[in-house]
Design an enzyme around this catalytic site. Sequence first.
Site, mmCIF file in Angstrom:
data_model
loop_
_atom_site.group_PDB
_atom_site.id
_atom_site.type_symbol
_atom_site.label_atom_id
_atom_site.label_comp_id
_atom_site.label_asym_id
_atom_site.label_seq_id
_atom_site.Cartn_x
_atom_site.Cartn_y
_atom_site.Cartn_z
ATOM 1 C CE LYS A 147 -7.305 -0.865 2.533
ATOM 2 N NZ LYS A 147 -6.723 -1.325 3.183
ATOM 3 C CB SER B 162 -0.843 -0.225 1.092
ATOM 4 O OG SER B 162 -0.343 -0.567 2.499
ATOM 5 C CG HIS C 5 -3.994 -1.464 -1.056
ATOM 6 N ND1 HIS C 5 -5.139 -0.317 -1.399
ATOM 7 C CD2 HIS C 5 -3.845 -0.799 0.383
ATOM 8 C CE1 HIS C 5 -5.067 0.532 -0.307
ATOM 9 N NE2 HIS C 5 -4.401 -0.341 0.573
HETATM 10 C C1 LIG Z 1 -6.408 -2.321 3.944
HETATM 11 C C2 LIG Z 1 -5.709 -3.472 4.538
HETATM 12 C C3 LIG Z 1 -6.361 -3.990 5.714
HETATM 13 C C4 LIG Z 1 -7.278 -3.767 6.492
HETATM 14 O O1 LIG Z 1 -8.585 -3.945 5.481
HETATM 15 P P1 LIG Z 1 -10.268 -3.259 6.638
HETATM 16 O O2 LIG Z 1 -11.025 -3.849 5.970
HETATM 17 O O3 LIG Z 1 -10.156 -1.463 6.329
HETATM 18 O O4 LIG Z 1 -10.305 -3.285 8.340
HETATM 19 C C5 LIG Z 1 -5.995 -5.079 6.194
HETATM 20 N N1 LIG Z 1 -4.571 -5.867 4.684
HETATM 21 C C6 LIG Z 1 -4.461 -4.302 3.587
HETATM 22 C C7 LIG Z 1 -2.493 -4.879 2.919
HETATM 23 C C8 LIG Z 1 -4.621 -3.762 3.765
HETATM 24 O O5 LIG Z 1 -4.343 -2.646 3.271
#
Ligand SMILES: *Cc1c(COP(=O)(O)O)cnc(C)c1O
Length: 398
Positions: A246, A186, A214
Amino acid sequence: MTRDPTGFLRQEVDQLVASELDWKLRVLDGPSLPWSVIDGKKVLMFCSNNYLGLSNHPKLKAAAIEAVRTHGAGSGSVRPIAGTMDLHVELEQRLARFKGAEASLVYQSGFATNAGLIPQLVGEGDLVISDELNHGSIIDGVRLSRAERSVYKHADTDDLARVLSEAERHAPAYRRILLITDGVFSMDGDVAPLDRIAALGADHGAMVYVDDAHGEGVLGEGGRGIVSHFHLRRDQVHVEMGTFSKAFGVVGGHISGSTALREFAFNKSRTWLLSGSHPPAVTAACIAAVDVLEQEPEHVARLWSHTRRFKQAMHDAGFNTGQSTTPITPIVVGDSGLARRMSQRLFDLGVFALPIVFPMVARDKARIRTIMNAALTDDDVGFAIDAFTRAGRDLGVV
Ligand SMILES: *Cc1c(COP(=O)(O)O)cnc(C)c1O
């Protein structure tokens, strides 16, 4: 006089503020749209995770409203007791079909998925092998397990092969090995070499777990994610984990894999068993998001055409955009003070993109992290390009 037992709160916050490591919360007055009102100013949203603009898609909003009418505001329970509604079951079936997997399971969030499942997959006498840049929710999930852990250099499959060979020689032999990686990283927007990682895992009998938070809605056929992107078979990646928060535009974590994985996961994950299930509106909106991805492939196509145009323009303007090959494009400026000034200048020019500085990235790799959004128009992307070019010149970055 007794000492205030909460005195450390103010003290520690003051330290964060003094070292400019505190979060200053920006407030959206209204929905997260391509043009959002933030702290009273209308700006182009350039750092949300809402890649496809689905959080305001009419089908998702209508589904959420309808579900409140038919199923109420809350689910009333945790999933295993009385909180599994027909909507939850439908979402899991729809997601599994979308992913081409035998089965899926939905958790309250991606964080709850990693924190709940990883410590059940491995424990005492096991080993977790993890990319050094993996997400914090993976790190916490691993910490909750009693497994040993080894970290390999970021996306470096030679280093991974070394760690796996060492693990093979370990005495006593590890009971299980879990190999775990983010799909898209990310902070840099680069993609894990999952094809080679899965092959190495297979050579050494390791379970392979990818966190595709992502990558979903972004990579692969119609946004099916990283397993689709690399054309991997389901038995090469044992846990495909993701999130609805996301590109799917709502909230909720999930896993896809075998039926045995699903049943194991919901019988054992403490986060799943002991925390309330999603309200009907959330679940119905997630079902609608899967519908939109299946029926409207144009969103993913537009995300990529905007991404290619923006990356090319930043490159032509002389910016350092790092290793990214995805809609996450870091504009690396180096110094953290400069990154903060650049973000402020962009905000003044009407573009909202936050600086990412140490300790989230190395001290000399401070950046503005941008995330493209399919809901932007071509003119919006042009506006962003002009603003970055102007801000970069004003501050001597390019
Ligand atoms: C955003 C993210 C999470 C967490 O996801 P949520 O559903 O927002 O709790 C987990 N792993 C990665 C790689 C992320 O970017």
